[in-house]
Design a protein around this motif. Structure first.
Motif, short mmCIF file in Angstrom:
data_model
loop_
_atom_site.label_atom_id
_atom_site.label_comp_id
_atom_site.label_asym_id
_atom_site.label_seq_id
_atom_site.Cartn_x
_atom_site.Cartn_y
_atom_site.Cartn_z
N TYR A 3 0.86 -1.18 0.00
CA TYR A 3 0.00 0.00 0.00
C TYR A 3 0.89 1.23 0.00
O TYR A 3 1.51 1.58 1.01
CB TYR A 3 -0.91 0.00 1.23
CG TYR A 3 -2.03 1.01 1.15
CD1 TYR A 3 -3.21 0.71 0.50
CD2 TYR A 3 -1.91 2.26 1.74
CE1 TYR A 3 -4.24 1.62 0.42
CE2 TYR A 3 -2.93 3.19 1.68
CZ TYR A 3 -4.10 2.86 1.01
OH TYR A 3 -5.13 3.77 0.93
N ASP A 4 0.97 1.89 -1.14
CA ASP A 4 1.83 3.06 -1.31
C ASP A 4 0.94 4.29 -1.40
O ASP A 4 0.41 4.61 -2.47
CB ASP A 4 2.67 2.90 -2.58
CG ASP A 4 3.71 4.00 -2.75
OD1 ASP A 4 3.53 5.08 -2.15
OD2 ASP A 4 4.68 3.79 -3.50
N GLU A 278 -7.55 -1.81 -6.86
CA GLU A 278 -6.12 -1.79 -7.20
C GLU A 278 -5.30 -0.92 -6.25
O GLU A 278 -4.15 -0.60 -6.53
CB GLU A 278 -5.96 -1.29 -8.64
CG GLU A 278 -6.59 -2.23 -9.67
CD GLU A 278 -6.61 -1.67 -11.08
OE1 GLU A 278 -6.29 -0.46 -11.23
OE2 GLU A 278 -6.95 -2.41 -12.02
N LEU A 279 -5.87 -0.56 -5.09
CA LEU A 279 -5.13 0.27 -4.15
C LEU A 279 -3.92 -0.45 -3.57
O LEU A 279 -2.91 0.17 -3.26
CB LEU A 279 -6.06 0.73 -3.02
CG LEU A 279 -7.14 1.75 -3.42
CD1 LEU A 279 -8.02 2.09 -2.24
CD2 LEU A 279 -6.51 3.01 -4.01
N ARG A 296 -8.43 -4.71 2.88
CA ARG A 296 -7.63 -5.01 4.08
C ARG A 296 -6.50 -4.00 4.23
O ARG A 296 -6.19 -3.55 5.35
CB ARG A 296 -7.08 -6.43 4.01
CG ARG A 296 -8.10 -7.52 4.30
CD ARG A 296 -7.44 -8.86 4.56
NE ARG A 296 -6.78 -9.38 3.37
CZ ARG A 296 -7.36 -10.15 2.47
NH1 ARG A 296 -8.63 -10.50 2.61
NH2 ARG A 296 -6.70 -10.60 1.41
N ALA A 297 -5.87 -3.65 3.12
CA ALA A 297 -4.78 -2.68 3.17
C ALA A 297 -5.28 -1.30 3.58
O ALA A 297 -4.64 -0.59 4.37
CB ALA A 297 -4.09 -2.61 1.80
N VAL A 298 -6.42 -0.90 3.05
CA VAL A 298 -7.01 0.39 3.41
C VAL A 298 -7.34 0.44 4.89
O VAL A 298 -7.04 1.43 5.58
CB VAL A 298 -8.27 0.66 2.57
CG1 VAL A 298 -9.07 1.83 3.14
CG2 VAL A 298 -7.92 0.95 1.11
N ILE A 299 -7.95 -0.61 5.39
CA ILE A 299 -8.33 -0.65 6.81
C ILE A 299 -7.09 -0.50 7.70
O ILE A 299 -7.11 0.24 8.69
CB ILE A 299 -9.09 -1.95 7.12
CG1 ILE A 299 -10.46 -1.94 6.43
CG2 ILE A 299 -9.25 -2.15 8.62
CD1 ILE A 299 -11.15 -3.29 6.41
N ALA A 300 -6.03 -1.20 7.38
CA ALA A 300 -4.80 -1.12 8.17
C ALA A 300 -4.20 0.29 8.11
O ALA A 300 -3.77 0.85 9.13
CB ALA A 300 -3.79 -2.15 7.68
N HIS A 301 -4.18 0.86 6.91
CA HIS A 301 -3.64 2.22 6.74
C HIS A 301 -4.45 3.23 7.53
O HIS A 301 -3.89 4.06 8.28
CB HIS A 301 -3.65 2.57 5.25
CG HIS A 301 -3.31 4.00 4.95
ND1 HIS A 301 -2.03 4.48 5.04
CD2 HIS A 301 -4.11 5.05 4.58
CE1 HIS A 301 -2.03 5.78 4.73
NE2 HIS A 301 -3.28 6.15 4.46
#
Length: 403
Positions: A3-4, A278-279, A296-301
């Motif tokens: 996740y960039d 595609e995030l 999942r990546a968004v939630i963690a970020h």
């Protein structure tokens, strides 16, 4: 997880202005891919559906693709479960009208004071016209939290509908939705869930939530101004018969949609869902698989930024934050600053390059329950493109105001 956030931000033209955009709960900005999709629909040309030519068939394809995209985003069983409309408010009034046609005196409707007024007032007004009784679940006046027990206790044999938010647009609180919807189902009531602030920050599976009908707005998740109400089961829509024009389609979901569809906005919806999938650059597989990985990546970020935001606000003297101290919630903070009105705070933050909302944000019942009145407070809300620097700028600016 790949996740960039800087790579993601580079896809959003509006974010290049150097401001801290902490107003995502009021509406996110859009990536270039969505802008291009909307423009391309106009550029290539679409005609109304039903014609024997390419531009008309193109419009039909855009509608079908948008339904499929939203179905994937929220875990609907079939694209035909997706009803589009100009806003969640308009769609909720539409569904309130058709559902209330079957209500009678003695029937009951359950609403909550945690909800945006768009998931409160339409049901109250429809119930009163039908002679049905409205039962209101209150919130904790100190934390704003909604107890599932308090909602469940209001549901009985005469309950016809339970309207409840999946996430407060003001406080970020996420109530125990499955418990509430399970009790509604046991009582034979429909559950109408406001997912407008939930969908941008969660992996959504409406059947796991227990929602019969789930509302979402694309402009809260990087899309254009278009909303959808999604049924967990196609049969739910089949049993409902809204007022419509005589020659308009009587098929589901078309019979719920008034007039010509916004084809260009629907093209943008599909592009927005593709963008969300595609995030995380490591996402792979089907669109549903990619969405799972990226969500999942968004939630963690966002969770890391939420902790930073809440802890920073709680450490500032003169700032009072309303909402949960712990537990599941979206990255939305609602607060007041001692000695300054919310509008003045928002103005001063704007002058320092920080965008926040102020007022009641249409959570009319919530601000009243908190004892704040119409002027409400200040809302800072994070998005998938927010950064730690955005949060620091807000906290530093508030420190200057309170120091």
């Amino acid at each position: 997880m790949a996740y960039d956030v800087e790579k993601i931000r580079a896809q959003y033209p509006a974010l290049s202005d150097g401001r801290a955009w902490l107003d995502g709960a009021a509406g996110t900005q859009v990536p270039q891919a969505v802008i291009d999709a909307v423009a391309d629909a106009y550029r290539i040309g679409v005609s109304n559906q039903g014609g024997p030519y390419e531009s008309s068939r193109r419009a039909g394809g855009i509608v079908a693709e948008a339904r499929a995209a939203v179905a994937d985003l929220v875990g609907a069983p079939d694209p035909a479960c997706v009803v589009f409309g100009p806003s969640m408010t308009a769609l909720t009034y539409r569904f309130a009208s058709v559902l209330a046609a079957g209500w009678r005196p003695g029937d009951e409707v359950v609403v909550t004071r945690l909800d945006h007024d768009a998931n409160f007032r339409p049901w109250v007004q429809a119930a009163r016209r039908a002679g049905a009784t409205v039962r209101v679940a209150d919130i904790d006046p100190d934390t704003g939290e909604l107890s599932a027990n308090d909602v469940v206790e209001l549901i009985g044999d005469r309950t016809r509908l339970v309207a409840v938010t999946a996430a407060s647009n003001l406080l970020g609180i996420m109530p125990d939705l499955p418990r509430i919807t399970e009790r509604a189902a046991e009582a034979g009531a429909l559950s109408y869930v406001d997912g407008v602030q939930h969908c941008p920050h969660a992996r959504v599976r409406i059947r796991e939530l227990g929602a019969d009908l789930y509302a979402t707005s694309a402009y809260k998740w990087a899309g254009p101004h278009l909303a959808a109400v999604v049924a967990a089961d196609h049969w739910t829509l089949e049993t409902l018969h809204p007022d419509k024009l005589a020659p308009s389609p009587d098929t589901v979901p078309d019979r719920f949609e008034l007039g010509t569809n916004s084809f260009e906005a629907m093209a943008g919806v599909t592009a927005a869902v593709r963008h969300l999938a595609e995030l995380d650059s490591d996402s792979d597989g089907s669109r549903v698989d990619k969405l799972d990985t990226s969500r999942r990546a968004v939630i963690a970020h966002e969770e890391a930024l939420r902790r930073m935001l809440f802890e920073g606000l709680d450490a500032l003297g003169g700032v009072k934050r309303y909402g949960p101290k712990s537990g599941d919630c979206t990255p939305t903070a609602f607060f007041t600053v001692r000695g300054l009105s919310p509008s003045v705070v928002a103005d001063k933050l704007a002058a320092r390059g920080v965008n926040v909302s102020h007022g009641h944000s249409y959570a009319w019942e919530t601000v009243d329950a908190l004892g704040l009145g119409p002027e409400g407070g200040v809302r800072a809300s994070l998005s998938h493109y927010s950064t730690a620097e955005d949060v620091r700028r807000l906290l530093e600016a508030l420190g200057e105001l309170t120091g």
